[in-house]
Every structure is written in C-alpha cells, then in structure tokens.
Scaffold this active site. Structure first.
Site, PDB file in Angstrom:
ATOM      1  N   LYS A   1       1.321   6.503   8.871  1.00 20.54           N
ATOM      2  CA  LYS A   1       1.989   7.865   8.151  1.00 20.54           C
ATOM      3  C   LYS A   1       2.251   7.902   6.767  1.00 20.54           C
ATOM      4  O   LYS A   1       1.849   8.838   6.140  1.00 20.54           O
ATOM      5  CB  LYS A   1       3.464   8.075   8.853  1.00 20.54           C
ATOM      6  CG  LYS A   1       3.303   8.311  10.166  1.00 20.54           C
ATOM      7  CD  LYS A   1       3.540  10.071  10.379  1.00 20.54           C
ATOM      8  CE  LYS A   1       3.177  10.242  11.804  1.00 20.54           C
ATOM      9  NZ  LYS A   1       3.372  11.598  12.281  1.00 20.54           N
TER      10      LYS A   1
ATOM     11  N   LYS B   1       7.330  -1.013   0.490  1.00 17.28           N
ATOM     12  CA  LYS B   1       8.049   0.364   0.631  1.00 17.28           C
ATOM     13  C   LYS B   1       8.750   0.665  -0.618  1.00 17.28           C
ATOM     14  O   LYS B   1       8.939   1.654  -1.380  1.00 17.28           O
ATOM     15  CB  LYS B   1       8.780   0.450   1.506  1.00 17.28           C
ATOM     16  CG  LYS B   1       8.209   0.503   3.000  1.00 17.28           C
ATOM     17  CD  LYS B   1       9.062   0.797   4.276  1.00 17.28           C
ATOM     18  CE  LYS B   1       8.334   0.897   5.659  1.00 17.28           C
ATOM     19  NZ  LYS B   1       8.907   1.046   6.703  1.00 17.28           N
TER      20      LYS B   1
ATOM     21  N   LYS C   1      -4.452  -0.106   7.025  1.00 17.41           N
ATOM     22  CA  LYS C   1      -4.024   0.204   8.396  1.00 17.41           C
ATOM     23  C   LYS C   1      -3.558   1.820   8.324  1.00 17.41           C
ATOM     24  O   LYS C   1      -3.378   2.311   7.437  1.00 17.41           O
ATOM     25  CB  LYS C   1      -2.870  -0.725   8.621  1.00 17.41           C
ATOM     26  CG  LYS C   1      -1.628  -0.358   8.146  1.00 17.41           C
ATOM     27  CD  LYS C   1      -0.290  -0.844   8.673  1.00 17.41           C
ATOM     28  CE  LYS C   1       0.913  -0.497   8.044  1.00 17.41           C
ATOM     29  NZ  LYS C   1       2.080  -1.104   8.186  1.00 17.41           N
TER      30      LYS C   1
HETATM   31  P1  TYM Z   1       7.047   1.435  13.449  1.00 16.38           P
HETATM   32  O1  TYM Z   1       7.835   2.601  14.038  1.00 16.38           O
HETATM   33  O2  TYM Z   1       6.508   1.435  12.146  1.00 16.38           O
HETATM   34  O3  TYM Z   1       5.693   1.243  14.394  1.00 16.38           O
HETATM   35  C1  TYM Z   1       5.871   1.030  15.662  1.00 16.38           C
HETATM   36  C2  TYM Z   1       4.698   0.064  16.080  1.00 16.38           C
HETATM   37  O4  TYM Z   1       3.598   0.397  16.144  1.00 16.38           O
HETATM   38  C3  TYM Z   1       2.854  -0.607  15.731  1.00 16.38           C
HETATM   39  N1  TYM Z   1       1.973  -0.106  14.388  1.00 16.38           N
HETATM   40  C4  TYM Z   1       0.476  -0.351  14.647  1.00 16.38           C
HETATM   41  N2  TYM Z   1      -0.220  -1.179  15.265  1.00 16.38           N
HETATM   42  C5  TYM Z   1      -1.597  -1.264  14.991  1.00 16.38           C
HETATM   43  N3  TYM Z   1      -2.003  -0.695  14.118  1.00 16.38           N
HETATM   44  C6  TYM Z   1      -1.298   0.212  13.328  1.00 16.38           C
HETATM   45  N4  TYM Z   1      -2.155   0.911  12.350  1.00 16.38           N
HETATM   46  C7  TYM Z   1      -0.155   0.348  13.586  1.00 16.38           C
HETATM   47  N5  TYM Z   1       0.788   1.078  13.106  1.00 16.38           N
HETATM   48  C8  TYM Z   1       2.104   0.804  13.713  1.00 16.38           C
HETATM   49  C9  TYM Z   1       4.009  -1.476  14.784  1.00 16.38           C
HETATM   50  O5  TYM Z   1       3.510  -2.826  14.710  1.00 16.38           O
HETATM   51  C10 TYM Z   1       5.017  -1.269  15.811  1.00 16.38           C
HETATM   52  O6  TYM Z   1       4.815  -2.388  16.715  1.00 16.38           O
HETATM   53  N6  TYM Z   1      10.409  -2.212  12.469  1.00 16.38           N
HETATM   54  C11 TYM Z   1       9.576  -1.589  13.482  1.00 16.38           C
HETATM   55  C12 TYM Z   1      10.588  -0.963  14.550  1.00 16.38           C
HETATM   56  C13 TYM Z   1      11.524  -2.042  15.202  1.00 16.38           C
HETATM   57  C14 TYM Z   1      11.307  -2.915  16.128  1.00 16.38           C
HETATM   58  C15 TYM Z   1      12.676  -3.363  16.644  1.00 16.38           C
HETATM   59  C16 TYM Z   1      10.146  -3.566  16.615  1.00 16.38           C
HETATM   60  C17 TYM Z   1      12.646  -1.708  14.923  1.00 16.38           C
HETATM   61  N7  TYM Z   1      13.424  -2.957  15.759  1.00 16.38           N
HETATM   62  C18 TYM Z   1      12.653  -4.701  17.344  1.00 16.38           C
HETATM   63  C19 TYM Z   1      10.257  -4.333  17.488  1.00 16.38           C
HETATM   64  C20 TYM Z   1      11.586  -5.248  17.949  1.00 16.38           C
HETATM   65  C21 TYM Z   1       8.818  -0.383  13.069  1.00 16.38           C
HETATM   66  O7  TYM Z   1       9.121   0.205  12.087  1.00 16.38           O
HETATM   67  O8  TYM Z   1       7.782   0.012  13.815  1.00 16.38           O
END
Ligand code: TYM
Length: 332
Positions: free
Chosen positions: A198, A112, A195
């Site tokens: 967004k 990022k 993957k």
């Molecule tokens: P975020 O908001 O980017 O994504 C939310 C969830 O979606 C999953 N994901 C995917 N899984 C499969 N294929 C894809 N192409 C794909 N794109 C996104 C992500 O793995 C995620 O599970 N840092 C985290 C949010 C967070 C969090 C936490 C998660 C903050 N605190 C504590 C677990 C525990 C995030 O940015 O997810």
C-alpha cells in the site's frame, strides 16, 4: 494439534493481492490442520495516525474480507487485537526485555520512519515489532504464517522467547516462521523490483482485492514484463513475467512448468489476457462475499465476540503465568 497465529492490519479500503497470496491464503489452508488464531491488529494500526471512524470501519472491513477469503469461525479463532487486553500487557514485559539497539535494527521501522521523518515517527512505531512478539507468544504458537517481510519480526520473537525462558524458566513456545517460498513476496505489477504494498506501490502496480474487477483486469493487462518475448520463470532475469506466473499458478493450481508449456510460442499479451480473466474470476465472488458480511453486522459482531472469548481464555492463562515468573505480587 500444533497451533498457528497470525495477524493483518486493518488497512484503508482493501487488502491487496500480496496480503492474500503471501499470508491469508495459507491461513485458510492451515485452519484445517492446525489450532488456528487469526486477528485484525488494530493496536498495530495506530502506530501511524488513524481517523477513529475510519479505523472502526476498516477493522470491520478487514474481518469481512477474512471471512470472504474463507476463514471459517467454526474452524479457527478470529478476533480483533484490542478485544484482548493481554496483548498490550505482555508487550510491556517484552519491551523491558528488548535492547534498544536490538529494536533499532528492525528494518521495517527504519524504512517507515525514514519516510515519515524521525520526529514524526511514533515510539509505538519503534516498538511495533515487540507488540508483534507479544501477539505470538501469548498463544504459544508453533508456527506463524506470514510473507517474507515479516521474517525479521519472527526472528525477534524467537530471540525474546528464548531470552525469557532462559532468565525465568520455560514459559513460551519458540515459534517457527511459516513462509511459502513461492508466494513469500508478490511484486508490484509496474515495478517488479519492489514488493506490492500500500505504501510503496503506485495505483497501477497495486492490485486491491476490492477494486472494480474491470480495473483489476486492466492493471494485469498493463503489467510490466520485459523486452524479451519468452514466457519462462526466471525470478532474477525476468522478474515481471515470473511474478505473473506465480500469481497465475497460485490462483489456478496449475504448475509453473505447465504454464510455461501452455504459453510456449505465445506472446506476453496472451498470458496477461488470460491472467486478467483468472483475476476477475477470483475477485468478483470475493467482493460479493465481503459485501454480504458487511451487510450483516450482527453476524460479524457475534463471530468477533466468540473469537475474543476464545482468544482471551488462552491469552489470560499465558499472561498470568508470565506475571508469576516475572515476580509481580499477585493481587488478592
Ligand atoms: P501486514 O498487515 O502488513 O500484512 C499482512 C500479511 O501480508 C503479507 N504481505 C505480503 N506477502 C507477500 N507479498 C507481499 N507483497 C506482501 N505484502 C504483505 C505480510 O507478510 C503479512 O503476513 N506486522 C504484521 C501484522 C502482525 C502479525 C502479528 C503477523 C501483527 N502481529 C503476529 C503475524 C503474527 C503486518 O503488519 O502485516
């Protein structure tokens, strides 16, 4: 009862299919068997610039989508991260326990910040994974349902939990990632080597759950496959077709083998047309339910108020214990 915790960012517009299949779908299933805590991570969202009015709207939209996807406030604790101040408080302690080099090795930050340029990337973006560590440890979660891209952050969580426990005495549960192999990584429909996301996907490669269903159907029908014609799951040699089979199988419950059989001798066109229909059947009611929750802000607010109260009770207890372990003088 074992506990799970996970979070999702309040992104502009809509969740995408990767969010749903990789994470949210598992959240819905786990609320039946686990003590489940799920949150919309608005503190994480401001690691990149956000317009205040949009952030507020996107946070509501995220909650509405989670309810539409099947989270049941009677079965899980659903809340907004900033409603529980203990997240930021524990994050500070975790920041002080993390090596600078250790944080610098987090690949999501590297990706990022490379995109934004080192001077534009915030320190918050750098410490983002450490806030996530605090999110998880506050609730003494046993398992964390996420997609593959979050694995490194769960490993950091385990390291810091063990480090803290070793230094100050047993305090935190060391969590396990809960990552389903089949859906750990959903790929871009136009470029199955990356993957779905967004930030990296082109509009045609990204399936937004709240898109007009016609748009979604069109994106599925024009998904990139390969020059071969055989419908077979082979992630290495046929990533595009395999991604479509994964999506199809997960949304319908049909096994990959059964799908391969069903489409034997048929072309990619047949598979894509049918999957487009499956997608439309999935997103149409999802959109409607999301709109219903958005139209009823009082229900949404009361769900969040109840969620924050339940979350705070757990988080406050862990934080108090942690403060004592660290050696902070209790306020009288
Ligand atoms: P975020 O908001 O980017 O994504 C939310 C969830 O979606 C999953 N994901 C995917 N899984 C499969 N294929 C894809 N192409 C794909 N794109 C996104 C992500 O793995 C995620 O599970 N840092 C985290 C949010 C967070 C969090 C936490 C998660 C903050 N605190 C504590 C677990 C525990 C995030 O940015 O997810």
């Amino acid at each position: 009862v074992p506990r799970v915790l996970s979070g999702i960012q309040p992104t502009a517009g809509s969740f995408h299919l990767g969010n749903y299949l990789g994470a949210v779908r598992q959240w819905v299933a786990l609320q039946e068997s686990h003590d489940a805590f799920y949150m919309v991570v608005d503190l994480h969202a401001i690691t990149v610039p956000q317009d205040p009015a949009e952030l507020r709207a996107n946070t509501r939209l995220a909650v509405a989508q989670l309810l539409a996807a099947g989270l049941d406030p009677e079965r899980c604790t659903l809340f907004v991260q900033s409603h529980v101040p203990e997240h930021a408080q524990l994050a500070w302690i975790m920041n002080c326990l993390t090596g600078f080099g250790e944080a610098a090795r987090m690949t999501q930050f590297k990706d990022k910040s490379a995109k934004q340029g080192a001077d534009r990337a915030s320190v918050g973006l750098f410490t983002y994974p450490i806030l996530q560590v605090a999110d998880i440890l506050l609730y003494q979660a046993n398992e964390v349902p996420v997609g593959e891209d979050q694995r490194q952050h769960i490993e950091l969580t385990r390291d810091l939990a063990e480090r803290f426990n070793g230094r100050f005495g047993a305090t935190f549960t060391v969590p396990e990632p809960y990552i389903l192999k089949e859906t750990a990584k959903i790929y871009d429909l136009q470029d199955p080597s990356i993957k779905m996301s967004k930030s990296a996907s082109t509009p045609k490669g990204l399936v937004n759950l709240l898109d007009d269903p016609k748009t979604t159907a069109k994106k599925v029908r024009s998904a990139v496959t390969d020059t071969d014609t055989v419908i077979r799951f082979d992630a290495e040699h046929k990533p595009g077709v395999s991604n479509l089979l994964t999506i199809y199988s997960t949304l319908t419950g049909a096994g990959i083998g059964a799908l391969e059989e069903k489409y034997e001798g048929k072309g990619y066109g047949a598979l894509k047309t049918d999957l487009a229909e499956v997608m439309v059947e999935f997103v149409t009611p999802f959109r409607e339910r999301t709109q219903q929750y958005l139209d009823d802000p009082e229900t949404l607010d009361s769900v969040l108020a109840k969620g924050a109260e339940k979350a705070r009770a757990v988080a406050a207890e862990t934080l108090a214990h942690t403060y004592e372990r660290v050696g902070f003088l209790p306020a009288k």
